[in-house]
Design a protein around this motif. Structure first.
Motif, mmCIF file in Angstrom:
data_model
loop_
_atom_site.group_PDB
_atom_site.id
_atom_site.type_symbol
_atom_site.label_atom_id
_atom_site.label_comp_id
_atom_site.label_asym_id
_atom_site.label_seq_id
_atom_site.Cartn_x
_atom_site.Cartn_y
_atom_site.Cartn_z
ATOM 1 N N ARG A 117 0.791 -1.192 -0.063
ATOM 2 C CA ARG A 117 0.074 -0.168 -0.092
ATOM 3 C C ARG A 117 0.830 1.401 0.049
ATOM 4 N NH1 ARG A 117 -3.760 2.120 5.161
ATOM 5 N NH2 ARG A 117 -4.828 3.755 4.121
ATOM 6 N N LYS A 118 0.927 1.851 -1.016
ATOM 7 C CA LYS A 118 1.600 3.152 -1.024
ATOM 8 C C LYS A 118 1.367 4.196 -0.276
ATOM 9 C CE LYS A 118 2.954 2.245 -6.118
ATOM 10 N NZ LYS A 118 2.837 3.070 -7.496
ATOM 11 N N LEU A 119 2.622 4.839 0.303
ATOM 12 C CA LEU A 119 2.237 6.003 1.061
ATOM 13 C C LEU A 119 3.091 7.114 0.818
ATOM 14 C CD1 LEU A 119 2.965 4.008 4.487
ATOM 15 C CD2 LEU A 119 0.589 4.455 3.494
ATOM 16 N N ALA A 120 2.845 8.465 1.430
ATOM 17 C CA ALA A 120 3.538 9.504 1.067
ATOM 18 C C ALA A 120 5.129 9.301 0.952
ATOM 19 C CB ALA A 120 3.163 10.583 1.699
ATOM 20 N N LYS A 121 5.773 10.210 0.039
ATOM 21 C CA LYS A 121 7.313 10.307 0.119
ATOM 22 C C LYS A 121 7.888 8.753 -0.116
ATOM 23 C CE LYS A 121 7.546 14.060 3.542
ATOM 24 N NZ LYS A 121 7.843 14.663 4.591
ATOM 25 N N GLY A 122 7.368 8.106 -0.975
ATOM 26 C CA GLY A 122 7.856 6.818 -1.720
ATOM 27 C C GLY A 122 8.004 5.673 -0.745
ATOM 28 N N ALA A 123 7.375 5.783 0.746
ATOM 29 C CA ALA A 123 7.168 4.761 1.645
ATOM 30 C C ALA A 123 5.966 3.696 1.256
ATOM 31 C CB ALA A 123 6.991 5.479 2.932
ATOM 32 N N PHE A 124 5.871 2.571 1.639
ATOM 33 C CA PHE A 124 4.580 1.739 1.580
ATOM 34 C C PHE A 124 4.574 0.734 2.804
ATOM 35 C CE2 PHE A 124 8.137 -0.405 -0.367
ATOM 36 C CZ PHE A 124 8.045 -1.824 0.076
ATOM 37 N N TYR A 129 2.987 -3.137 3.974
ATOM 38 C CA TYR A 129 2.484 -4.468 3.544
ATOM 39 C C TYR A 129 1.160 -4.728 4.023
ATOM 40 C CZ TYR A 129 7.186 -5.722 1.698
ATOM 41 O OH TYR A 129 8.302 -5.607 1.028
ATOM 42 N N TYR A 130 0.341 -5.252 3.094
ATOM 43 C CA TYR A 130 -0.874 -6.131 3.574
ATOM 44 C C TYR A 130 -1.133 -7.208 3.076
ATOM 45 C CZ TYR A 130 -3.133 -4.271 -0.620
ATOM 46 O OH TYR A 130 -3.881 -4.048 -1.877
ATOM 47 N N LEU A 131 -2.114 -8.183 3.518
ATOM 48 C CA LEU A 131 -2.388 -9.377 2.977
ATOM 49 C C LEU A 131 -3.847 -9.187 2.323
ATOM 50 C CD1 LEU A 131 -1.500 -11.691 5.949
ATOM 51 C CD2 LEU A 131 -0.123 -10.845 4.075
ATOM 52 N N ASP A 132 -3.825 -9.642 1.222
ATOM 53 C CA ASP A 132 -5.416 -9.694 0.541
ATOM 54 C C ASP A 132 -5.668 -11.178 0.489
ATOM 55 O OD1 ASP A 132 -7.348 -9.897 -1.308
ATOM 56 O OD2 ASP A 132 -5.979 -9.117 -3.142
ATOM 57 N N ILE A 133 -6.514 -11.466 1.337
ATOM 58 C CA ILE A 133 -7.071 -12.879 1.736
ATOM 59 C C ILE A 133 -8.401 -13.162 1.153
ATOM 60 C CG2 ILE A 133 -7.608 -14.446 3.429
ATOM 61 C CD1 ILE A 133 -6.131 -12.618 5.442
ATOM 62 N N ASP A 159 1.566 -4.131 10.263
ATOM 63 C CA ASP A 159 2.230 -2.916 10.848
ATOM 64 C C ASP A 159 3.877 -3.088 10.570
ATOM 65 O OD1 ASP A 159 2.620 -0.486 12.144
ATOM 66 O OD2 ASP A 159 2.916 -1.572 14.411
ATOM 67 N N ILE A 160 4.008 -3.158 9.267
ATOM 68 C CA ILE A 160 5.422 -2.927 8.755
ATOM 69 C C ILE A 160 5.439 -2.117 7.467
ATOM 70 C CG2 ILE A 160 7.087 -4.656 7.559
ATOM 71 C CD1 ILE A 160 5.640 -7.124 8.305
ATOM 72 N N LYS A 161 6.165 -0.990 7.988
ATOM 73 C CA LYS A 161 6.425 0.097 6.988
ATOM 74 C C LYS A 161 7.826 0.296 6.557
ATOM 75 C CE LYS A 161 5.894 5.245 6.866
ATOM 76 N NZ LYS A 161 5.506 6.569 7.725
ATOM 77 N N VAL A 162 8.001 0.319 5.040
ATOM 78 C CA VAL A 162 9.038 0.339 4.385
ATOM 79 C C VAL A 162 9.243 1.847 3.907
ATOM 80 C CG1 VAL A 162 10.591 -0.376 2.371
ATOM 81 C CG2 VAL A 162 9.126 -1.829 3.616
ATOM 82 N N GLU A 163 10.419 2.550 4.543
ATOM 83 C CA GLU A 163 10.644 3.756 4.105
ATOM 84 C C GLU A 163 11.573 3.971 2.770
ATOM 85 O OE1 GLU A 163 9.332 6.229 5.695
ATOM 86 O OE2 GLU A 163 8.847 5.697 7.628
#
Length: 359
Positions: free
Chosen positions: A8-15, A17-21, A33-37
């Motif tokens: 799931r894309k966030l601001a400033k190039g961060a995203f 993770y989520y599960l599509d079940i 609750d895993i954010k990649v900066e």
């Protein structure tokens, strides 16, 4: 069925993770609750993705094994007593003390502090029923009540997916000799009159017990009873255990025994020890035991037997089951039916005492 890891894309190039079940025709999402900066190093990004994939694999395993007896390894090692104590700590209903006492009885029975939740089998629970009936030191309805409260712990574990099926699912609690046991705990009209004429070591206890025999109140209600609960020859209060309303007419002899009314907020019975604290249950029952022995009544009588006595006296004198349930503060007649065993026993004894016919 499918579980896919997505971003799931966030601001400033961060995203994040989520599960599509997708399961049984329904689609839902679990956001991790895993954010990649954007500024994370290659190693940090790889580590976060690895964690997300581990969660994905865990969810897949949980879904696949939902209809089987398989439990993931991290659930298999949960200590039962750790779980049970945590359950009791968060439990907020009035029967928490009985659940805690039931857990103590179970701990005495299994004698294994390392028992795992998944190791509690129907065979262990069947043995626990026998233990409660025969070796726990409990009497009356207590063995069944303890077992019922203990099942709440296992039911919670089942609801949380920590065990597939509660080991009590197909077990029935069978009490031994329950009709006779109740009979021993009930006073007859003649025995009540004997107690009236017999000296008791505590005059307040004598009045309180006889009052309970004619109103069905337990010791908890007796201790809390105020004069404001007695108006116009009626008792109006609530059961401490269920909060059900109790509205009972008082016999004239009972009103006379109590004497002059005190102030509204004063206690009706002064059941205090020398330190000004309420007399303990053990102290009350010890005094009752001595009083009953002086009256030469060969029965094991505790304060709670007054409630049994009230119920059976009402039935013997023509009250129907619904009336008795209301007088006792029962929410329904299910818990009142047990008193019919005693009444049926009296009918059998009466028939046995009929004179024989000579043919």
């Amino acid at each position: 069925m499918s579980v896919k890891l997505r971003e799931r894309k966030l601001a400033k190039g961060a995203f994040k993770y989520y599960l599509d079940i997708y399961q049984n025709g329904d689609r839902f999402y679990e956001f991790l609750d895993i954010k990649v900066e954007a500024g994370d190093t290659k190693e940090q990004k790889a580590e976060k993705k690895k964690i997300a994939n581990l969660i994905k694999a865990k969810r897949e395993l949980e879904i696949i094994t939902q209809t089987t007896d398989y439990l993931p390894k991290h659930l298999q090692n949960i200590n039962f007593f750790d779980f049970a104590n945590a359950y009791i700590k968060d439990y907020e209903k009035k029967d928490v003390r009985m659940i805690s006492s039931a857990l103590n009885k179970f701990e005495d029975y299994v004698n294994n502090s390392k028992l795992r939740l998944v190791d509690i089998s129907p065979a262990i629970m069947s043995g626990f029923i026998d233990y409660l009936n025969d070796k726990s030191g409990l009497t009356g309805e207590s063995p069944h009540n303890y077992y019922t409260r203990f099942k709440k712990i296992l039911r919670d574990a089942e609801l949380k997916g920590l065990i597939r099926v509660s080991p009590t699912r197909n077990l029935k609690f069978r009490r031994k000799n329950s009709p006779d046991e109740l009979r021993k705990q009930v006073l007859t009209s003649e025995e009540l009159q004997l107690l009236v004429k017999t000296e008791c070591g505590n005059s307040e206890l004598k009045k309180a017990f006889l009052f309970a025999c004619y109103t069905g109140l337990g010791y908890a209600e007796i201790k809390a009873l105020k004069w404001t609960n007695l108006k116009n020859s009626r008792l109006i209060t609530r059961r401490a255990k269920t909060n059900q309303k109790v509205d009972v007419k008082l016999k004239d002899s009972l009103v006379s025994m109590l004497g002059k009314n005190g102030k509204n907020d004063d206690s009706v019975f002064n059941l205090l020890n020398e330190d000004g604290n309420p007399i303990s249950d053990n102290g009350i029952n010890k005094c009752l035991k001595n009083w009953v022995e002086r009256a030469e009544i060969d029965k094991h009588i505790t304060f709670y037997c007054a409630r049994h006595t009230f119920a059976t006296q009402l039935l013997l004198h023509g009250a129907n089951l619904k009336t008795v349930a209301d007088a006792l503060g029962h929410a329904n007649t299910r818990n009142t039916i047990k008193y019919l065993n005693y009444i049926d026993g009296l009918k059998d004894s009466a028939v046995d005492n009929l004179p024989e016919l000579n043919f």
